[in-house]
Each structure stands twice: as structure tokens, then as C-alpha cells.
Design an enzyme around this catalytic site. Structure first.
Site, PDB file in Angstrom:
ATOM      1  N   PHE A  21      -6.157 -55.044 -38.414  1.00 50.47           N
ATOM      2  CA  PHE A  21      -6.538 -53.626 -38.454  1.00 50.47           C
ATOM      3  C   PHE A  21      -7.988 -53.485 -38.918  1.00 50.47           C
ATOM      4  CE2 PHE A  21      -7.038 -49.511 -40.468  1.00 50.47           C
ATOM      5  CZ  PHE A  21      -6.404 -48.653 -39.579  1.00 50.47           C
TER       6      PHE A  21
ATOM      7  N   SER B  62     -10.872 -43.418 -49.457  1.00 55.48           N
ATOM      8  CA  SER B  62     -10.438 -44.807 -49.392  1.00 55.48           C
ATOM      9  C   SER B  62     -11.588 -45.681 -49.923  1.00 55.48           C
ATOM     10  CB  SER B  62     -10.109 -45.106 -47.940  1.00 55.48           C
ATOM     11  OG  SER B  62      -9.687 -46.421 -47.824  1.00 55.48           O
TER      12      SER B  62
ATOM     13  N   GLU C  96     -11.521 -55.124 -60.819  1.00 51.79           N
ATOM     14  CA  GLU C  96     -10.096 -54.838 -61.021  1.00 51.79           C
ATOM     15  C   GLU C  96      -9.272 -55.419 -59.893  1.00 51.79           C
ATOM     16  OE1 GLU C  96      -9.982 -50.561 -60.983  1.00 51.79           O
ATOM     17  OE2 GLU C  96     -11.561 -50.448 -62.489  1.00 51.79           O
TER      18      GLU C  96
ATOM     19  N   LYS D  29      -6.782 -55.124 -56.840  1.00 50.73           N
ATOM     20  CA  LYS D  29      -6.470 -54.089 -55.863  1.00 50.73           C
ATOM     21  C   LYS D  29      -4.953 -54.126 -55.670  1.00 50.73           C
ATOM     22  CE  LYS D  29      -7.782 -52.687 -51.157  1.00 50.73           C
ATOM     23  NZ  LYS D  29      -6.686 -51.799 -51.049  1.00 50.73           N
TER      24      LYS D  29
ATOM     25  N   ASP E 255      -1.381 -53.367 -54.259  1.00 55.24           N
ATOM     26  CA  ASP E 255      -0.959 -53.091 -52.891  1.00 55.24           C
ATOM     27  C   ASP E 255       0.268 -52.189 -52.898  1.00 55.24           C
ATOM     28  OD1 ASP E 255      -1.007 -53.137 -50.217  1.00 55.24           O
ATOM     29  OD2 ASP E 255      -0.252 -55.177 -49.981  1.00 55.24           O
TER      30      ASP E 255
ATOM     31  N   TYR F 210      -6.122 -46.066 -62.100  1.00 55.57           N
ATOM     32  CA  TYR F 210      -7.436 -46.728 -62.080  1.00 55.57           C
ATOM     33  C   TYR F 210      -8.625 -45.805 -61.854  1.00 55.57           C
ATOM     34  CZ  TYR F 210      -5.783 -46.788 -57.210  1.00 55.57           C
ATOM     35  OH  TYR F 210      -5.255 -46.442 -56.007  1.00 55.57           O
TER      36      TYR F 210
ATOM     37  N   LYS G 170     -11.058 -58.099 -49.905  1.00 58.14           N
ATOM     38  CA  LYS G 170      -9.629 -58.318 -49.621  1.00 58.14           C
ATOM     39  C   LYS G 170      -9.307 -59.793 -49.392  1.00 58.14           C
ATOM     40  CE  LYS G 170      -7.318 -55.076 -47.299  1.00 58.14           C
ATOM     41  NZ  LYS G 170      -7.007 -54.021 -46.321  1.00 58.14           N
TER      42      LYS G 170
ATOM     43  N   CYS H   3      28.612 -64.696 -28.429  1.00 62.68           N
ATOM     44  CA  CYS H   3      28.597 -64.783 -29.888  1.00 62.68           C
ATOM     45  C   CYS H   3      28.767 -66.250 -30.302  1.00 62.68           C
ATOM     46  CB  CYS H   3      29.724 -63.936 -30.459  1.00 62.68           C
ATOM     47  SG  CYS H   3      29.945 -64.192 -32.227  1.00 62.68           S
TER      48      CYS H   3
ATOM     49  N   CYS I 135      32.542 -66.294 -32.077  1.00 68.33           N
ATOM     50  CA  CYS I 135      33.820 -66.036 -31.393  1.00 68.33           C
ATOM     51  C   CYS I 135      33.699 -66.103 -29.878  1.00 68.33           C
ATOM     52  CB  CYS I 135      34.382 -64.688 -31.808  1.00 68.33           C
ATOM     53  SG  CYS I 135      33.482 -63.295 -31.124  1.00 68.33           S
TER      54      CYS I 135
ATOM     55  N   CYS J  33      27.525 -58.669 -31.400  1.00 73.07           N
ATOM     56  CA  CYS J  33      28.817 -59.157 -30.949  1.00 73.07           C
ATOM     57  C   CYS J  33      29.757 -57.951 -31.028  1.00 73.07           C
ATOM     58  CB  CYS J  33      29.311 -60.273 -31.871  1.00 73.07           C
ATOM     59  SG  CYS J  33      31.055 -60.613 -31.637  1.00 73.07           S
TER      60      CYS J  33
ATOM     61  N   CYS K 234      36.046 -61.016 -34.572  1.00 77.50           N
ATOM     62  CA  CYS K 234      35.100 -62.120 -34.757  1.00 77.50           C
ATOM     63  C   CYS K 234      35.178 -62.578 -36.230  1.00 77.50           C
ATOM     64  CB  CYS K 234      33.703 -61.624 -34.402  1.00 77.50           C
ATOM     65  SG  CYS K 234      32.401 -62.789 -34.761  1.00 77.50           S
TER      66      CYS K 234
HETATM   67  S1  IVH Z   1     -10.435 -47.049 -56.732  1.00 78.53           S
HETATM   68  C1  IVH Z   1     -12.527 -43.376 -54.227  1.00 78.53           C
HETATM   69  N1  IVH Z   1      -9.150 -49.086 -57.679  1.00 78.53           N
HETATM   70  O1  IVH Z   1      -6.915 -49.200 -52.370  1.00 78.53           O
HETATM   71  C2  IVH Z   1     -11.501 -44.442 -54.140  1.00 78.53           C
HETATM   72  N2  IVH Z   1      -8.410 -48.195 -55.600  1.00 78.53           N
HETATM   73  O2  IVH Z   1      -7.895 -49.593 -49.666  1.00 78.53           O
HETATM   74  C3  IVH Z   1     -11.178 -44.939 -55.500  1.00 78.53           C
HETATM   75  N3  IVH Z   1      -6.416 -49.312 -54.684  1.00 78.53           N
HETATM   76  O3  IVH Z   1      -7.344 -45.811 -51.604  1.00 78.53           O
HETATM   77  C4  IVH Z   1     -10.136 -45.959 -55.438  1.00 78.53           C
HETATM   78  N4  IVH Z   1      -6.157 -50.760 -56.314  1.00 78.53           N
HETATM   79  O4  IVH Z   1      -5.216 -46.542 -52.941  1.00 78.53           O
HETATM   80  C5  IVH Z   1      -9.231 -48.210 -56.664  1.00 78.53           C
HETATM   81  N5  IVH Z   1      -8.085 -50.866 -58.709  1.00 78.53           N
HETATM   82  C6  IVH Z   1      -8.161 -50.008 -57.697  1.00 78.53           C
HETATM   83  C7  IVH Z   1      -7.260 -50.008 -56.614  1.00 78.53           C
HETATM   84  C8  IVH Z   1      -7.424 -49.088 -55.565  1.00 78.53           C
HETATM   85  C9  IVH Z   1      -5.685 -50.315 -55.163  1.00 78.53           C
HETATM   86  C10 IVH Z   1      -6.131 -48.647 -53.393  1.00 78.53           C
HETATM   87  C11 IVH Z   1      -6.402 -47.166 -53.362  1.00 78.53           C
HETATM   88  C12 IVH Z   1      -7.442 -47.007 -52.288  1.00 78.53           C
HETATM   89  C13 IVH Z   1      -7.161 -48.191 -51.429  1.00 78.53           C
HETATM   90  C14 IVH Z   1      -8.285 -48.554 -50.505  1.00 78.53           C
END
Ligand code: IVH
Length: 698
Positions: free
Chosen positions: A38, A90, A120, A122, A124, A232, A319, A413, A416, A431, A437
């Protein structure tokens, strides 16, 4: 380099692919593309748009964040929506450390003074925005489309580490704090194991499980899912902090969940050190992380750098690529599940992946096998992505030898020998020999006694023996077992037999929703069973419900409705239920939801508008008093039950066709007459008619 004409076509193509995948990812929680693919397509699109800036349009996926807003359902929208006070954006992301270096250099050049970075994890999961007013949680919104979000406050109140009330000093009168809601691996494994057992489609990864769970309509169920939150990013007017780190430390001191894995870095080599450390160490964390976020720490510099339409210029995400391994596909097993679904499972040359040895991987279904164009003997890519068993994501064609063989999905199957069938719209083969079965029978018995069903203490081996000795073929047989029967089991003595009988006796108290779940009706998982039990209140009403009646229940779609009607059409099932009833199992919901009557017997009622209780409760009331709920007005309609703001079309049609319209208040009066214990013989039709007429024209 593409010509303008070529670029126009490719841009259009990329926008369509990316928009559809945004929808699958954020709304359906069922992505078909990896993040890496993506992000690569998004990068290609933004490269082309940079080359031809006049081709940029406001609706391009490069210009706005993917939307998680839930689609409206027929009964209306599930969540209220509110505008975000500050847009929820984002992060720019990269898989390339040199782009992190470029980010740091750009920031340094623009700031011109000494500054620091907050590095920090990230997380998920799915983004959340919490507003606290006077130290109390006021509202929780999803990111939505970045401008408006879905109000999931009630659900968030059930997430254990999000405090409803803050304590400590210096709490601003009002502030927002944003973060991520995620599902730790343990909770994810538990949830998916349950879903697999119920033959509900499992979630592909913890992120999808988290966002799917956050959008459930039952807050108590959200609470049971084991979600967690890490915050965060704090926002507000005139907050008294100089740095992002200070704001998060303060948040922590007020009781908010903030990660302790942050680190303040002074230069790029410290950032790289942090990245290298977590690239490995993250494998040992109890939750999923997909990268590292690097933020300028000083808030005045953040303000100076500002935002693009989609990202802050003061932060970037690095990432991690999903871990993959390449190994040889040795053979494919075809496994039959409790409801007869046949799943292809790959046997692999054992390979090391994210700390464990992988020997087996899922191939999902025959369609997936065709899509991958896989052969036995191929070298395949395996990924873990947090699933219970890893999945095969691709085939390395360059390594394909000459000795590979074409896999044949069986047409019978494997257990059976029945001819497999594939329902329309289903990617899986089944099945059809549901009650003959052996694998399906044993699977159903194991399911019947499982903890969330009848909760009878026995293992799979006991079931295997009971079945092989011919003692138990259907769940009803459990309740005819005698101590003598049980003493025939290998190594069973008086005590073990008695314990099993006691446990069976105890299971007679299990509530109707669990009993319904225990029956193992295809697609009727735990929460569906709960909803059906609450709505129909007893098995007879459920068994008598038509497809249309079933579709009236929230969250019951055509697939479940068809499965239920097919189940209750089968005389063997009705006979088994009757034996279970005689054995003393609970087949009705206890009367906590109010008394029932048959005062509405023979009445078909259409509801419209808002009521003082939920629409579902209103429908339940109709059914529990013997009436039928229908979605559209017709010659069969007895009356239109109109709440506040009824649909103008329905009101008009009712007026034109002379169908009586009655208010909630009158309806409640009517059913309370039924609840007062009047027998059907006491009821007189004219009394009811008077009621309808009184309210007509209101
Ligand atoms: S800061 C203005 N800090 O990752 C945006 N985002 O792929 C500030 N995410 O939309 C976001 N860990 O949902 C921030 N330590 C972290 C994060 C974090 C995960 C997410 C968040 C963001 C997305 C972007």
C-alpha cells in the site's frame, strides 16, 4: 518517466486501488494488501503528482487520510459523529533510513537552533481522540475522515486502562489526548481461537481486531475483548508545556496510559540506535508495533514547522517491514472443521520466523490457492502478522523447480467421502454431511460441551472415546449417559464418572443464550446467540421465525438468517432440541426483560421513528407479546407503531391505506394490559380496536 498521458491513466488507476484499499483497511477491517505494498503504491502516486502538480485533485488519497467512518445501516447510523476540534492527521512514513535522515536535516535547517527528538514506538492499532473536561472523560472519537469522527465514548469507557476520571495537579480544564487502541497478542489469540471455533472469520491481525472491536455496538462486549490504549499526543488551548515530553509526563502523572519506551534523542545517530534496538526488541513486546515515530520534541518548533494537508512536518514514521521467511511447501492437508468447512493447511520445511519455528501455514481456501498459483514443492513466503497460524503470502517463482506438482483441492470430504459443496458467494468448500461426517459430529460435540457453551468438564479425548464406543452421537445423548456407560472409558473410575455426571447436571442451569450457542448452528457465534436469545426469548419463537423476522434483528444478515431457517427446517434438529428440552436444558430467556403475553398474536406491526427505548427493544417487545415485526407496510400490517419523528413516507402510506397509527405510549398501555395476566379468552378485539382508533390521526 511517464508521459503526461500515461501519468494521467496511472494516477487514475492508483487512486482507485488506494481508495478501495483504504476502505477495506479502515471500514471493513479486512485489508487484502500488505502495508508495504500500500505504502509503495501511495509513494508512486505522490511521485507522479509531484511531477504533474496540475493533476492533483482534492479527492486524491494523497490529500486526505483514509476514513474509518462506519457506513450507515438500514436502521440508521450506529455512532453519532462529531467534528474534531483539531484535524486528526496521519504521519508521513518511510521504510528507508535515509529518508529519516533527510527529515532530520530538513527540520534542523528550518529550526536553525538546537532541539531534540522524541522517539517512540509506533503502536499498530486504531487511532483514538479522548477529550477530558474538568478531569473527566467527556468524549472519545475515532479518527473518522480526519475532520469528523465516530463517537465511541461508551465503548472506550469499557477499556480497562483508560481512566474515566483523572487525578493529580495541573490538569487543564479541557484538553484532548490522542493515542492508539490496540489488542495485545494474548487477547487477540484468545479472540481468534473463539472465532475459529465458532467458524466466524478470524481477524487477520491485532490491528483489525482492535478497530473491529472498537466499533461493536455492545460496550460490554468491547470490555471483554481485552483492548488497551497508549496515548501519545496532547492538544489544547494554552497548555502549560514547553515540550511534547513534558506534556506526556504530566498525562502519565494524571493516570493516563503513556508508553515508558520513549526516548529523547539529540541527533541522528541516537535515533538510529533507537530504531536498531526496537527493530529486534519489538519481537518480545506483548503487542504489535509497526515502526518508530520520530517527533520534534519542542512545541514552539512543532508549531513553526506546521502541517501539510495530511501530515505534521514535525514528525515522521519509520516503518518495519513485516518479517518473512522463504521455505519449501512439502504438502497440503485438507482439514474438515466442526461446520464442515474444508481448510487447506500447508506443511512446510521447518523455518525460523520471529523467534519460533514454523512448520504449518494457512492457505485459507481454494480461491487463495488459485490466486497464489501455488504448487507442491514451491518455495513460498510465510508471514506471521500475529495470526494464530502463519500464512503463505506468495510464491518465489524464480525458485520453482521442474519437479513441482499441481495441488488438487479434493472434491470429496477427506473424512466421510461426501461430495463437497460451495455455497454461492462462499470462498470455502463444505462437507454437506453435517450429521453423518465423523469429524463434524465430534467437532460439534466438543463445541457443545466447551466452556462458553455448556461448560461441561471433559477433553477432546473423552469425546473421541464416547463417539467411538457409540455412546454419544448427538449432544442430546450426553444426558442419557449412565455411570455404567462412563466406566467403559479407558481409565475411568467411579470418581471421574461421577464428576462428569455432576458437570452435566450443572450444565442444565446454563442460560438459553449459551445453550443456543452450544447447538453449533452455522454462523451463530456467541454474540449472535446472545442477540437472538434476547430478541426471541425462547427456542420456539426462534424456530418459528421467518427469514424476514430474523432480518429484523440488528446484526442478523441474510447469511445467518438462511442458516437459521435451514437449521430449524431439519426434523433431526427439532427432535434433538426436544430431547434436550426433556433433559431439562434452558430454552428460554429468564424474564428479566419484562413479562410476556400473547396479546399481539396475529398482529403484524411496522415501527418507525425513535422511541424512549432502542428500536431493537421495541421489536423484542412486539415479539415477546406474540406479534410479528415487519419492515414495510402492506395489506397485512395491523398498525404502524410511530415514535418520535416517524418516517414521512411511512406515515403518508399508512394514512392513504387506512392503516392505524399508534403511539409508543398507547402501545405500552396495550402490552401492559397483556402483562396483567389476562388470558387470551378474556381479550376482546373491540377493546384493542378502540385503542387503535383513539390514537388514529394523532
Ligand atoms: S503521533 C499528527 N505517535 O500511526 C499525527 N502516532 O500511520 C500524530 N501511531 O495516525 C500522530 N503510534 O494513529 C503518533 N507514537 C505514535 C504513534 C502514532 C501509532 C499511529 C497514529 C497515526 C498513524 C500513522
Amino acid at each position: 518517466m511517464l508521459t503526461r498521458e500515461e501519468a494521467t491513466i496511472r494516477i487514475q488507476q492508483l487512486r482507485e486501488i488506494l481508495s478501495e484499499n483504504n476502505r477495506l483497511y479502515y471500514v471493513e477491517n479486512a485489508p487484502v494488501m500488505s502495508d508495504f505494498e500500500f505504502d509503495a503504491l501511495m509513494k508512486e502516486l505522490s511521485g507522479l503528482e509531484k511531477q504533474y502538480p496540475d493533476l492533483v485533485t482534492a479527492d486524491s488519497p494523497t490529500q486526505h487520510v483514509g476514513s474509518d467512518l462506519s457506513a450507515a445501516k438500514s436502521g440508521g447510523r450506529e455512532f453519532a459523529r462529531y467534528r474534531h476540534r483539531y484535524p486528526m492527521l496521519s504521519l508521513g512514513n518511510t521504510y528507508d533510513i535515509s529518508e529519516v535522515v533527510a527529515f532530520a536535516e530538513r527540520a534542523a535547517k528550518s529550526i536553525g537552533n538546537a532541539f531534540s527528538y522524541s522517539c517512540e514506538l509506533k503502536f499498530d492499532g486504531t487511532a483514538i481522540c479522548l477529550t477530558y473536561r474538568k478531569g473527566v472523560l467527556f468524549r472519545a472519537l475515532t479518527r473518522g475522515d480526519g475532520t469528523v469522527g465516530d463517537d465511541v465514548t461508551e465503548n472506550v469507557r469499557h477499556i480497562s486502562n483508560i481512566p474515566g476520571t483523572l487525578s493529580g495537579t495541573g490538569i487543564p480544564d479541557e484538553f484532548e489526548i490522542r493515542g492508539e487502541i490496540y489488542m495485545p497478542y494474548k487477547a487477540f489469540d484468545r479472540l481468534n481461537a473463539e472465532r475459529e471455533r465458532d467458524e466466524d472469520p478470524p481477524f487477520a491481525n491485532p490491528r483489525n481486531a482492535a478497530s473491529g472491536s472498537l466499533k461493536l455496538t455492545d460496550p460490554a462486549e468491547v470490555g471483554r475483548r481485552g483492548l488497551e490504549c497508549t496515548l501519545y499526543h496532547m492538544l489544547g488551548e494554552n497548555l502549560p508545556f514547553e515540550t511534547h515530553d513534558q506534556a506526556l509526563c504530566a498525562a502519565k502523572s494524571w493516570g493516563l496510559p503513556v508508553s515508558d519506551k520513549r526516548r529523547i534523542c539529540r541527533n541522528i545517530s541516537e535515533i538510529e540506535e533507537y530504531i536498531d534496538f526496537w527493530d529486534n526488541e519489538r519481537k518480545f513486546l506483548p503487542f504489535a508495533t509497526d515502526g518508530i515515530v520520530i517527533k520534534v520534541n519542542e512545541l514552539p518548533y512543532q508549531r513553526e514547522l506546521g502541517y501539510t494537508a495530511k501530515f505534521p512536518r514535525w514528525a515522521v514514521a519509520y516503518k518495519f517491514k513485516a518479517e518473512q521467511a522463504v521455505t519449501k511447501l512439502l504438502s497440503i492437508d485438507y482439514q474438515v472443521g466442526r461446520t464442515g468447512a474444508v481448510t487447506p493447511v500447508a506443511n512446510l520445511d521447518p523455518v525460523q520466523l520471529s523467534g519460533t519455528v514454523v512448520k504449518r501455514a494457512s492457505l485459507h481456501n481454494s480461491e487463495q490457492m488459485t490466486l497464489l498459483d501455488i504448487r507442491i514443492g514451491d518455495y513460498v513466503y510465510v508471514e506471521k502478522g500475529g495470526e494464530i497460524i502463519p500464512k503463505i503470502t506468495g510464491v518465489e517463482l524464480s525458485m520453482r523447480g521442474t519437479d513441482v506438482t499441481f495441488p488438487h483441492f479434493p472434491d470429496r470430504c477427506p473424512d466421510c467421502g461426501s461430495l463437497l459443496v460451495r455455497d454461492e458467494g462462499e470462498a470455502r468448500y463444505f462437507c454437506p454431511n453435517t450429521d453423518g461426517c465423523p469429524t463434524q459430529i465430534k467437532g460439534k460435540l466438543v463445541h457443545f460441551i466447551s466452556r462458553k457453551a455448556m461448560n461441561v468438564i471433559a477433553g477432546d479425548a473423552t469425546i473421541e472415546q464416547l463417539y467411538n464406543l457409540g455412546l454419544v452421537k448427538t449432544p442430546a445423548d450426553f444426558y442419557s449417559l449412565t455411570k455404567e456407560d462412563l466406566l467403559r472409558l479407558d481409565g475411568w473410575k467411579d470418581r471421574s464418572a461421577q464428576r462428569f455426571l455432576d458437570s452435566l447436571a450443572e450444565s442444565r442451569k446454563v442460560t438459553f443464550d449459551h445453550v443456543l450457542f452450544a447447538l453449533g448452528i452455522r454462523y451463530v457465534g456467541e454474540s449472535t446467540a446472545r442477540e437472538l436469545a434476547a430478541y426471541f426469548r425462547n427456542i420456539d419463537a426462534l424456530a418459528a421465525a421467518s427469514r424476514e423476522d430474523l432480518l429484523q434483528v440488528e446484526d442478523i444478515g441474510e447469511v445467518i438468517a438462511d442458516s437459521l431457517t435451514a437449521y430449524f427446517k431439519d426434523a433431526k434438529h427439532i427432535e434433538m432440541i426436544s430431547r434436550l428440552k426433556s433433559a431439562g436444558l434452558q430454552f428460554e430467556t429468564e424474564q428479566a426483560g419484562g413479562p410476556v403475553s400473547d396479546i399481539l398474536e396475529g398482529k403484524t406491526i411496522v415501527i418507525s421513528g425513535n422511541f424512549s427505548v432502542s428500536r431493537d427493544r421495541m421489536k423484542q417487545l412486539i415479539v415477546s407479546h406474540g406479534g410479528k415485526n415487519s419492515s414495510s407496510l402492506s395489506g397485512k400490517t395491523s398498525f404502524l407503531l410511530a415514535g418520535e419523528k416517524p418516517g414521512p413516507e411511512k406515515m403518508k402510506k399508512a394514512g392513504l391505506s387506512g392503516i392505524a397509527v399508534i403511539s409508543e405510549q398507547d402501545f405500552m398501555k396495550m402490552i401492559s394490559t397483556g402483562e396483567s395476566g389476562r388470558k387470551p379468552a378474556d381479550r376482546n378485539g373491540s377493546m384493542q380496536l378502540t385503542l387503535f382508533q383513539e390514537t388514529e390521526g394523532k
